[in-house]
Design a protein around this motif. Structure first.
Motif, short mmCIF file in Angstrom:
data_model
loop_
_atom_site.label_atom_id
_atom_site.label_comp_id
_atom_site.label_asym_id
_atom_site.label_seq_id
_atom_site.Cartn_x
_atom_site.Cartn_y
_atom_site.Cartn_z
N VAL A 121 3.35 -9.53 2.14
CA VAL A 121 2.83 -8.46 1.28
C VAL A 121 3.94 -7.54 0.78
N ASP A 122 4.85 -7.17 1.69
CA ASP A 122 5.88 -6.19 1.32
C ASP A 122 7.14 -6.47 2.14
N LYS A 123 8.19 -6.95 1.47
CA LYS A 123 9.43 -7.28 2.16
C LYS A 123 10.15 -6.05 2.72
N GLU A 124 9.77 -4.87 2.24
CA GLU A 124 10.41 -3.65 2.71
C GLU A 124 9.76 -3.13 3.99
N ALA A 125 8.59 -3.65 4.35
CA ALA A 125 7.85 -3.14 5.51
C ALA A 125 8.56 -3.48 6.82
N ALA A 126 8.23 -2.74 7.87
CA ALA A 126 8.86 -2.95 9.17
C ALA A 126 8.35 -4.23 9.84
N THR A 127 7.12 -4.63 9.54
CA THR A 127 6.55 -5.86 10.10
C THR A 127 6.03 -6.74 8.98
N TRP A 128 5.93 -8.04 9.26
CA TRP A 128 5.51 -9.00 8.24
C TRP A 128 3.99 -9.13 8.22
N GLU A 129 3.41 -9.07 7.02
CA GLU A 129 1.98 -9.31 6.84
C GLU A 129 1.80 -10.37 5.75
N PRO A 130 0.88 -11.32 5.94
CA PRO A 130 0.74 -12.43 4.99
C PRO A 130 0.20 -11.99 3.63
#
Length: 240
Positions: A121-130
């Motif tokens: 969803v967001d490469k800048e986020a701290a964790t990965w979400e599909p």
């Protein structure tokens, strides 16, 4: 002495249940009562058929006349779904999404699962979400409670995993046995799949493709960054 009733073996019962499931899906019958109405038979006739693991030929004929269904598809799952599509009550594409998939155990029933990008969803986020982009039918034997499927957009693991391959990740598995394939998240880059090796207080993430550099992660961060372990790969091995 009374004659012993014939018992169904496992293969016969499996065939009967799968054929009956196709009939239910094609007619929209959810209960035995509704199925009896569609077939214009008594409920006891359905119970008798199940006990014998046998579907009367006249049922297939009725379903062809009422719904345009192909008896070969009802019996064996062999397409086409309809001989007379003008009588179709449910689109064939909808029915085929639940038909046996071409991988895994013989006659394994398929399940449609979402497929995400490696970026999420967001490469800048701290964790990965599909971030789902498409769907894929896989055998139920390939599924897990926390299965995540991604489409590979990198050549770093070629020739083991090619660009465009579908990879199944079990998000319940966060262990890192040496040499196992793991999906690990890098902020600003997205998900990467590498072979993992522990080296002191760091983990080495090794690429199969020599053109790509190996990566390292501090051991203290590995659990948080690991999305899961790779449990299967589906890809086309033929030259494109």
């Amino acid at each position: 002495m009374p004659k012993k009733k014939r018992q169904c073996d496992e293969a016969q019962l499996k065939w009967f249940e799968e054929a009956l499931e196709r009939i239910k899906k094609a007619t929209g019958a959810r209960t035995q009562v509704q199925l009896a109405e569609v077939l214009d038979v008594r409920q006891s006739s359905i119970s008798d058929a199940k006990r014998r693991c046998s579907i009367p030929a006249e049922w297939f004929l009725k379903l062809y006349r009422s719904h345009g269904l192909d008896p070969d598809w009802l019996s064996e799952g062999v397409e086409p779904v309809y001989i007379n599509a003008s009588k179709a009550k449910i689109p064939a594409d909808t029915l085929l999404r639940e038909t046996p998939a071409p991988y895994g155990r013989m006659n394994s029933r398929g399940r449609v699962v979402p497929v995400s990008t490696m970026a999420g969803v967001d490469k800048e986020a701290a964790t990965w979400e599909p971030k789902p982009i498409e769907e894929l039918s896989v055998p139920e034997s390939f599924c897990r409670p926390k299965l995540q499927v991604v489409k590979v957009d990198s050549a770093s693991m070629e020739p083991v995993i090619g660009r465009g391959a579908f990879v199944g990740i079990d998000r319940d598995q966060n262990e890192h046995p040496d040499g196992d394939l793991c999906a690990v998240y890098f902020p600003h880059q997205g998900l990467t799949i590498r072979r993992v090796y522990m080296q002191g207080d760091t983990f080495l993430l090794k690429a199969e493709n020599e053109k790509y550099s190996d990566l390292t992660i501090p051991a203290a961060e590995m659990d948080q960054r690991t999305v899961g372990r790779v449990i299967w790969v589906l890809q086309n091995l033929s030259p494109m």
